[in-house]
Design a protein around this motif. Structure first.
Motif, PDB file in Angstrom:
ATOM      1  N   ARG A 179       0.817  -1.225   0.000  1.00 63.98           N
ATOM      2  CA  ARG A 179       0.000   0.000   0.000  1.00 63.98           C
ATOM      3  C   ARG A 179       0.844   1.265   0.000  1.00 63.98           C
ATOM      4  NH1 ARG A 179      -4.529  -1.702   4.451  1.00 63.98           N
ATOM      5  NH2 ARG A 179      -5.448  -3.380   3.213  1.00 63.98           N
ATOM      6  N   LYS A 180       2.146   1.091   0.138  1.00 61.16           N
ATOM      7  CA  LYS A 180       3.095   2.214   0.132  1.00 61.16           C
ATOM      8  C   LYS A 180       2.828   3.220   1.249  1.00 61.16           C
ATOM      9  CE  LYS A 180       4.710   0.781  -3.962  1.00 61.16           C
ATOM     10  NZ  LYS A 180       4.896  -0.639  -3.866  1.00 61.16           N
ATOM     11  N   THR A 181       2.354   2.735   2.417  1.00 54.75           N
ATOM     12  CA  THR A 181       2.140   3.637   3.547  1.00 54.75           C
ATOM     13  C   THR A 181       3.488   4.026   4.131  1.00 54.75           C
ATOM     14  OG1 THR A 181       1.875   1.792   5.077  1.00 54.75           O
ATOM     15  CG2 THR A 181      -0.132   2.725   4.139  1.00 54.75           C
ATOM     16  N   ARG A 182       3.608   5.299   4.462  1.00 58.04           N
ATOM     17  CA  ARG A 182       4.852   5.826   5.008  1.00 58.04           C
ATOM     18  C   ARG A 182       4.562   6.612   6.274  1.00 58.04           C
ATOM     19  NH1 ARG A 182       6.007   2.376   1.896  1.00 58.04           N
ATOM     20  NH2 ARG A 182       7.386   2.530   0.106  1.00 58.04           N
ATOM     21  N   CYS A 183       5.576   7.271   6.802  1.00 64.87           N
ATOM     22  CA  CYS A 183       5.483   8.014   8.056  1.00 64.87           C
ATOM     23  C   CYS A 183       4.419   9.103   7.956  1.00 64.87           C
ATOM     24  CB  CYS A 183       6.834   8.629   8.394  1.00 64.87           C
ATOM     25  SG  CYS A 183       6.817   9.637   9.875  1.00 64.87           S
ATOM     26  N   LYS A 184       3.408   9.038   8.820  1.00 65.39           N
ATOM     27  CA  LYS A 184       2.309  10.002   8.790  1.00 65.39           C
ATOM     28  C   LYS A 184       2.749  11.387   9.244  1.00 65.39           C
ATOM     29  CE  LYS A 184      -1.391   6.688   9.254  1.00 65.39           C
ATOM     30  NZ  LYS A 184      -2.554   6.266  10.018  1.00 65.39           N
ATOM     31  N   VAL A 185       3.699  11.441  10.153  1.00 63.64           N
ATOM     32  CA  VAL A 185       4.181  12.739  10.619  1.00 63.64           C
ATOM     33  C   VAL A 185       4.869  13.476   9.473  1.00 63.64           C
ATOM     34  CG1 VAL A 185       5.738  13.920  12.222  1.00 63.64           C
ATOM     35  CG2 VAL A 185       4.428  11.943  12.994  1.00 63.64           C
ATOM     36  N   CYS A 186       5.715  12.783   8.734  1.00 62.53           N
ATOM     37  CA  CYS A 186       6.418  13.405   7.606  1.00 62.53           C
ATOM     38  C   CYS A 186       5.454  13.794   6.484  1.00 62.53           C
ATOM     39  CB  CYS A 186       7.488  12.463   7.054  1.00 62.53           C
ATOM     40  SG  CYS A 186       8.837  12.184   8.215  1.00 62.53           S
ATOM     41  N   GLN A 187       4.356  13.077   6.381  1.00 57.73           N
ATOM     42  CA  GLN A 187       3.352  13.401   5.364  1.00 57.73           C
ATOM     43  C   GLN A 187       2.382  14.469   5.845  1.00 57.73           C
ATOM     44  OE1 GLN A 187       1.574   9.581   4.592  1.00 57.73           O
ATOM     45  NE2 GLN A 187       3.115   9.046   3.075  1.00 57.73           N
ATOM     46  N   GLY A 188       2.532  14.906   7.101  1.00 56.90           N
ATOM     47  CA  GLY A 188       1.650  15.932   7.647  1.00 56.90           C
ATOM     48  C   GLY A 188       0.278  15.420   8.029  1.00 56.90           C
ATOM     49  N   LEU A 189       0.164  14.125   8.291  1.00 58.17           N
ATOM     50  CA  LEU A 189      -1.134  13.525   8.591  1.00 58.17           C
ATOM     51  C   LEU A 189      -1.349  13.268  10.072  1.00 58.17           C
ATOM     52  CD1 LEU A 189      -1.259  10.957   5.670  1.00 58.17           C
ATOM     53  CD2 LEU A 189      -2.378  13.168   5.794  1.00 58.17           C
ATOM     54  N   GLY A 190      -0.485  13.797  10.928  1.00 58.28           N
ATOM     55  CA  GLY A 190      -0.719  13.653  12.360  1.00 58.28           C
ATOM     56  C   GLY A 190       0.136  12.595  13.012  1.00 58.28           C
ATOM     57  N   ASN A 191      -0.428  11.988  14.062  1.00 56.64           N
ATOM     58  CA  ASN A 191       0.280  11.033  14.904  1.00 56.64           C
ATOM     59  C   ASN A 191       1.562  11.636  15.470  1.00 56.64           C
ATOM     60  OD1 ASN A 191      -1.723   9.254  14.459  1.00 56.64           O
ATOM     61  ND2 ASN A 191      -0.504   7.772  13.355  1.00 56.64           N
ATOM     62  N   TYR A 192       1.411  12.721  16.201  1.00 56.92           N
ATOM     63  CA  TYR A 192       2.555  13.364  16.818  1.00 56.92           C
ATOM     64  C   TYR A 192       2.923  12.582  18.068  1.00 56.92           C
ATOM     65  CZ  TYR A 192       1.549  16.791  13.401  1.00 56.92           C
ATOM     66  OH  TYR A 192       1.339  17.392  12.202  1.00 56.92           O
ATOM     67  N   ASN A 193       3.953  11.781  17.954  1.00 56.42           N
ATOM     68  CA  ASN A 193       4.274  10.803  18.979  1.00 56.42           C
ATOM     69  C   ASN A 193       5.047  11.354  20.161  1.00 56.42           C
ATOM     70  OD1 ASN A 193       3.052   8.729  17.532  1.00 56.42           O
ATOM     71  ND2 ASN A 193       4.866   8.472  16.275  1.00 56.42           N
ATOM     72  N   THR A 194       5.749  12.437  19.990  1.00 55.66           N
ATOM     73  CA  THR A 194       6.547  12.927  21.098  1.00 55.66           C
ATOM     74  C   THR A 194       5.990  14.238  21.629  1.00 55.66           C
ATOM     75  OG1 THR A 194       8.055  14.205  19.710  1.00 55.66           O
ATOM     76  CG2 THR A 194       8.630  11.893  20.101  1.00 55.66           C
ATOM     77  N   LYS A 195       6.247  14.461  22.897  1.00 61.25           N
ATOM     78  CA  LYS A 195       5.811  15.686  23.556  1.00 61.25           C
ATOM     79  C   LYS A 195       6.452  16.900  22.877  1.00 61.25           C
ATOM     80  CE  LYS A 195       5.836  17.766  28.145  1.00 61.25           C
ATOM     81  NZ  LYS A 195       6.221  17.560  29.540  1.00 61.25           N
ATOM     82  N   GLU A 196       7.704  16.761  22.472  1.00 63.73           N
ATOM     83  CA  GLU A 196       8.423  17.856  21.826  1.00 63.73           C
ATOM     84  C   GLU A 196       7.746  18.268  20.517  1.00 63.73           C
ATOM     85  OE1 GLU A 196      10.007  15.036  22.979  1.00 63.73           O
ATOM     86  OE2 GLU A 196      10.703  16.015  24.802  1.00 63.73           O
TER      87      GLU A 196
END
Length: 153
Positions: A54-71
């Protein structure tokens, strides 16, 4: 006797590295969740079948959310002139809820994806509604005035 897996760990690691990704956990099968690190250092969970087919990649880099760190949360809030207070995971909706002090000074609480789409505290929401209502009333009045002036001529 079990069959040999279609994709072994070596194949998976090689394929991930072609796109700048690294395997960060144990690999079992293509359908089993695994941890992956993107070229920008974001670690997230995916399945190899999703990455490969499906060619899914990093959602954060794609601007789709899932901000995993507090920073990352704090950085996004500062970019929008807001101050981080706290965050928590809401088990009902399976999303991260962020508490912040809005740029207007009000206390806000929303999902990070909704915040990025422009949702702010209740004070900002109320002000936006008042402004849009006033704007709507002015536009209707201008239409009536222009309509009546055209009828008079």
């Amino acid at each position: 006797m079990g069959s040999k897996p279609k994709y072994d760990r070596t194949f998976v690691e090689d394929h991930l590295s072609q796109y700048g990704y690294k395997l960060k956990s144990e690999y079992k099968t293509a359908g089993t969740p695994m941890l992956v690190e993107c070229a920008n250092g974001h670690i997230y969970q995916t399945r190899f079948q999703n990455f490969y087919h499906r060619k899914t990649r990093c959602k954060v880099c794609q601007g789709l959310g899932n901000y995993n760190t507090k920073e990352e949360l704090i950085r996004k809030l500062k970019e929008n002139n807001c101050e981080y207070v706290d965050h928590y995971r809401d088990p009902k909706i399976k999303r991260t809820i962020v508490k912040y002090i809005c740029s207007c000074g009000g206390l806000g609480e929303s999902r990070i994806d909704r915040f990025l789409l422009g949702e702010r505290c209740t004070e900002c929401y109320a002000e936006r509604m008042r402004t849009s209502r006033k704007k709507g009333k002015l536009e209707r009045m201008e239409k009536l005035i222009s309509k009546s002036s055209k009828e008079e001529q």
